[in-house]
Write a protein that holds these residues in place. Structure first.
Motif, mmCIF file in Angstrom:
data_model
loop_
_atom_site.group_PDB
_atom_site.id
_atom_site.type_symbol
_atom_site.label_atom_id
_atom_site.label_comp_id
_atom_site.label_asym_id
_atom_site.label_seq_id
_atom_site.Cartn_x
_atom_site.Cartn_y
_atom_site.Cartn_z
ATOM 1 N N LEU A 120 0.832 -1.202 0.000
ATOM 2 C CA LEU A 120 0.000 0.000 0.000
ATOM 3 C C LEU A 120 0.867 1.253 0.000
ATOM 4 O O LEU A 120 0.575 2.218 -0.712
ATOM 5 C CB LEU A 120 -0.935 -0.007 1.222
ATOM 6 C CG LEU A 120 -1.901 1.157 1.352
ATOM 7 C CD1 LEU A 120 -2.867 1.172 0.168
ATOM 8 C CD2 LEU A 120 -2.675 1.066 2.656
ATOM 9 N N SER A 121 1.955 1.245 0.765
ATOM 10 C CA SER A 121 2.836 2.416 0.797
ATOM 11 C C SER A 121 3.514 2.634 -0.562
ATOM 12 O O SER A 121 3.686 3.780 -0.999
ATOM 13 C CB SER A 121 3.872 2.284 1.905
ATOM 14 O OG SER A 121 4.730 1.206 1.639
ATOM 15 N N SER A 126 3.791 5.813 -5.712
ATOM 16 C CA SER A 126 3.712 5.874 -7.170
ATOM 17 C C SER A 126 2.629 6.854 -7.610
ATOM 18 O O SER A 126 2.815 7.605 -8.585
ATOM 19 C CB SER A 126 3.465 4.491 -7.772
ATOM 20 O OG SER A 126 2.176 4.036 -7.426
ATOM 21 N N VAL A 127 1.517 6.895 -6.912
ATOM 22 C CA VAL A 127 0.449 7.846 -7.269
ATOM 23 C C VAL A 127 0.932 9.271 -7.049
ATOM 24 O O VAL A 127 0.693 10.154 -7.883
ATOM 25 C CB VAL A 127 -0.832 7.550 -6.444
ATOM 26 C CG1 VAL A 127 -1.853 8.656 -6.595
ATOM 27 C CG2 VAL A 127 -1.436 6.225 -6.856
ATOM 28 N N LYS A 128 1.639 9.520 -5.959
ATOM 29 C CA LYS A 128 2.165 10.864 -5.695
ATOM 30 C C LYS A 128 3.151 11.287 -6.785
ATOM 31 O O LYS A 128 3.119 12.411 -7.271
ATOM 32 C CB LYS A 128 2.847 10.913 -4.325
ATOM 33 C CG LYS A 128 1.890 10.952 -3.172
ATOM 34 C CD LYS A 128 2.649 11.073 -1.859
ATOM 35 C CE LYS A 128 1.714 11.107 -0.677
ATOM 36 N NZ LYS A 128 2.444 11.214 0.598
ATOM 37 N N ASN A 129 4.057 10.356 -7.182
ATOM 38 C CA ASN A 129 5.038 10.675 -8.233
ATOM 39 C C ASN A 129 4.353 10.983 -9.561
ATOM 40 O O ASN A 129 4.732 11.926 -10.261
ATOM 41 C CB ASN A 129 6.025 9.522 -8.410
ATOM 42 C CG ASN A 129 7.008 9.437 -7.262
ATOM 43 O OD1 ASN A 129 7.284 10.436 -6.608
ATOM 44 N ND2 ASN A 129 7.519 8.239 -7.015
ATOM 45 N N GLN A 133 4.485 14.458 -11.726
ATOM 46 C CA GLN A 133 4.900 14.499 -13.129
ATOM 47 C C GLN A 133 3.823 15.177 -13.980
ATOM 48 O O GLN A 133 4.139 15.972 -14.865
ATOM 49 C CB GLN A 133 5.167 13.091 -13.648
ATOM 50 C CG GLN A 133 6.406 12.436 -13.067
ATOM 51 C CD GLN A 133 6.526 10.984 -13.493
ATOM 52 O OE1 GLN A 133 5.665 10.446 -14.197
ATOM 53 N NE2 GLN A 133 7.610 10.329 -13.044
ATOM 54 N N PHE A 134 2.559 14.844 -13.697
ATOM 55 C CA PHE A 134 1.460 15.450 -14.461
ATOM 56 C C PHE A 134 1.430 16.959 -14.238
ATOM 57 O O PHE A 134 1.264 17.728 -15.196
ATOM 58 C CB PHE A 134 0.132 14.811 -14.033
ATOM 59 C CG PHE A 134 -1.061 15.408 -14.713
ATOM 60 C CD1 PHE A 134 -1.328 15.119 -16.052
ATOM 61 C CD2 PHE A 134 -1.906 16.276 -14.038
ATOM 62 C CE1 PHE A 134 -2.420 15.662 -16.683
ATOM 63 C CE2 PHE A 134 -3.001 16.823 -14.664
ATOM 64 C CZ PHE A 134 -3.267 16.518 -15.992
ATOM 65 N N GLN A 135 1.608 17.403 -12.998
ATOM 66 C CA GLN A 135 1.604 18.843 -12.706
ATOM 67 C C GLN A 135 2.788 19.539 -13.378
ATOM 68 O O GLN A 135 2.660 20.657 -13.881
ATOM 69 C CB GLN A 135 1.658 19.083 -11.187
ATOM 70 C CG GLN A 135 0.410 18.661 -10.438
ATOM 71 C CD GLN A 135 -0.804 19.482 -10.829
ATOM 72 O OE1 GLN A 135 -0.703 20.634 -11.201
ATOM 73 N NE2 GLN A 135 -1.965 18.833 -10.781
#
Length: 142
Positions: A120-121, A126-129, A133-135
């Protein structure tokens, strides 16, 4: 005989006041109503025992709430007493705030005690990264 007739004449003079009659005729309807309301409120001698068990539903149930904005609401001494008795609900709000704060502290303690699953961590990282990247791409396009 003259004394009897004289007493009757004095009584008739006492009951007639031209100034009061003229004043009464000159008053508007609203002023007459206001005067009548004031007299009625002053004559109100009704007493309410707010600590009586029969009236406890007024303080606990929403079905018996008083609405002072209602056109049929009459502000009397008894109604003021009832509203004052119902008003000290601020103490209950403080207790509710304390209970909510205590529940939040308990939730934080539970979250700290529970071990986080490694899978889960990794997923969270990975979602935060990917959002970073999208921002970054979004800012370059502008």
């Amino acid at each position: 005989m003259a004394l009897l007739v004289m007493d009757e004449e004095e009584d008739s003079k006492k009951h007639f006041n031209y100034d009061k009659i003229v004043e009464h005729q000159n008053l508007s309807k609203k002023k007459k109503k206001e005067r009548m309301k004031k007299k009625k409120l002053l004559e109100d001698n009704f007493e309410v025992n707010v600590s009586d068990a029969w009236f406890q539903a007024m303080y606990t149930s929403h079905l018996f709430n008083l609405d002072p904005s209602d056109p049929n609401f009459k502000k009397t001494k008894a109604m003021e007493k009832i509203l004052k008795e119902k008003a000290p609900q601020g103490d209950h709000k403080e207790l509710l705030i304390q209970a909510v704060e205590q529940a939040q502290q308990d939730m934080e303690k539970l979250a700290q005690k529970r071990p986080i699953d490694p899978a889960l961590s990794l997923l969270i990282k990975s979602v935060k990264n990917k959002t970073e990247q999208f921002q970054a791409r979004k800012n370059r396009v502008k």
